[in-house]
Motif scaffolding. Structure first.
Motif, PDB file in Angstrom:
ATOM      1  N   PRO A 140      25.154 -25.256   3.133  1.00  0.00           N
ATOM      2  CA  PRO A 140      24.248 -26.236   2.830  1.00  0.00           C
ATOM      3  C   PRO A 140      23.854 -27.399   3.982  1.00  0.00           C
ATOM      4  O   PRO A 140      24.794 -27.597   4.539  1.00  0.00           O
ATOM      5  CB  PRO A 140      24.975 -27.137   1.516  1.00  0.00           C
ATOM      6  CG  PRO A 140      25.849 -25.935   1.170  1.00  0.00           C
ATOM      7  CD  PRO A 140      26.467 -25.152   2.195  1.00  0.00           C
ATOM      8  N   ASN A 141      22.656 -27.705   4.007  1.00  0.00           N
ATOM      9  CA  ASN A 141      22.414 -28.640   5.136  1.00  0.00           C
ATOM     10  C   ASN A 141      23.289 -29.885   4.945  1.00  0.00           C
ATOM     11  O   ASN A 141      23.613 -30.585   6.243  1.00  0.00           O
ATOM     12  CB  ASN A 141      20.888 -29.027   4.933  1.00  0.00           C
ATOM     13  CG  ASN A 141      20.076 -27.854   5.528  1.00  0.00           C
ATOM     14  OD1 ASN A 141      20.259 -27.137   6.064  1.00  0.00           O
ATOM     15  ND2 ASN A 141      18.689 -28.052   4.848  1.00  0.00           N
ATOM     16  N   GLU A 142      23.521 -30.433   4.043  1.00  0.00           N
ATOM     17  CA  GLU A 142      24.472 -31.659   3.832  1.00  0.00           C
ATOM     18  C   GLU A 142      25.674 -31.372   4.315  1.00  0.00           C
ATOM     19  O   GLU A 142      26.353 -32.246   4.340  1.00  0.00           O
ATOM     20  CB  GLU A 142      24.400 -32.194   2.304  1.00  0.00           C
ATOM     21  CG  GLU A 142      24.757 -31.414   1.299  1.00  0.00           C
ATOM     22  CD  GLU A 142      23.660 -30.219   0.490  1.00  0.00           C
ATOM     23  OE1 GLU A 142      23.910 -29.822  -0.598  1.00  0.00           O
ATOM     24  OE2 GLU A 142      22.695 -30.193   1.297  1.00  0.00           O
ATOM     25  N   ASN A 143      26.227 -30.272   4.361  1.00  0.00           N
ATOM     26  CA  ASN A 143      27.616 -29.900   4.867  1.00  0.00           C
ATOM     27  C   ASN A 143      27.640 -29.511   6.426  1.00  0.00           C
ATOM     28  O   ASN A 143      28.661 -29.361   7.013  1.00  0.00           O
ATOM     29  CB  ASN A 143      28.182 -28.930   4.024  1.00  0.00           C
ATOM     30  CG  ASN A 143      28.319 -29.144   2.831  1.00  0.00           C
ATOM     31  OD1 ASN A 143      27.815 -28.694   1.612  1.00  0.00           O
ATOM     32  ND2 ASN A 143      28.983 -30.399   2.488  1.00  0.00           N
ATOM     33  N   VAL A 144      26.304 -29.589   7.226  1.00  0.00           N
ATOM     34  CA  VAL A 144      26.390 -28.912   8.497  1.00  0.00           C
ATOM     35  C   VAL A 144      27.066 -29.964   9.458  1.00  0.00           C
ATOM     36  O   VAL A 144      28.042 -29.565  10.457  1.00  0.00           O
ATOM     37  CB  VAL A 144      25.092 -28.814   8.846  1.00  0.00           C
ATOM     38  CG1 VAL A 144      24.782 -28.514  10.476  1.00  0.00           C
ATOM     39  CG2 VAL A 144      24.258 -27.732   8.317  1.00  0.00           C
TER      40      VAL A 144
END
Length: 166
Positions: A140-144
């Motif tokens: 997920p983008n928020e975990n990159v």
């Protein structure tokens, strides 16, 4: 004469669309049976779905396996009776004309959570086979940022080794 031409074109268009749908179904079946063969730890059935020069790119940056290397890596897993279990939850198949090649992407339910597979299939002696497959973990983008920090040291070491080879 115009009406006959229009009717002929409609039939031809329908036949082409139906033929493409049959090809998509055949590719879908090959991919599903390939994943099932891994779940069943059926080594021969799994590698029978790949071309003789098939390539598998795994989730690790070092996993760029040509067919024979991939066989050597996979064999012990299959011999234990448990390889891996990937179930497609979404798949898209693309081709210009379904003559000899097509490409695809798929979201997979796996033991690693959601992953993305993508690749190329080729028609070999009338049968679709996997020529190139890329597996990646869907992040997920928020975990990159968190993931980048986690792998930073390993990436730096590997990048330095690869640059030194050039």
């Amino acid at each position: 004469m115009k009406i006959k031409s229009i009717i002929a074109l409609l039939f031809l268009g329908t036949a082409i669309c139906l033929g493409q749908d049959d090809e998509r179904k055949a590719i879908d079946k090959v991919l599903d049976s390939w994943h099932q063969a891994a779940s069943d730890a059926d080594f021969e059935a799994y590698f029978d779905k790949m071309t003789s020069k098939g390539v598998f790119l795994g989730t690790d940056a070092t996993e760029n396996w040509q067919n024979q290397e991939f066989r050597a890596y996979a064999k012990p897993h299959f011999d234990k009776g448990r390889a891996w279990s990937f179930i497609a939850v979404e798949r898209n198949i693309y081709s210009h004309d379904f003559d000899n090649s097509a490409w695809f992407d798929e979201l997979l339910d796996t033991q690693m959570g959601l992953c993305r597979g993508s690749g190329v299939v080729q028609k070999v002696d009338g049968t679709w086979k996997i020529a190139h497959y890329v597996l990646s973990i869907a992040v997920p983008n928020e975990n990159v940022a968190e993931l980048v920090a986690l792998k930073k040291e390993n990436d730096s070491t590997l990048t330095a080794k690869l640059k030194a080879k050039k």
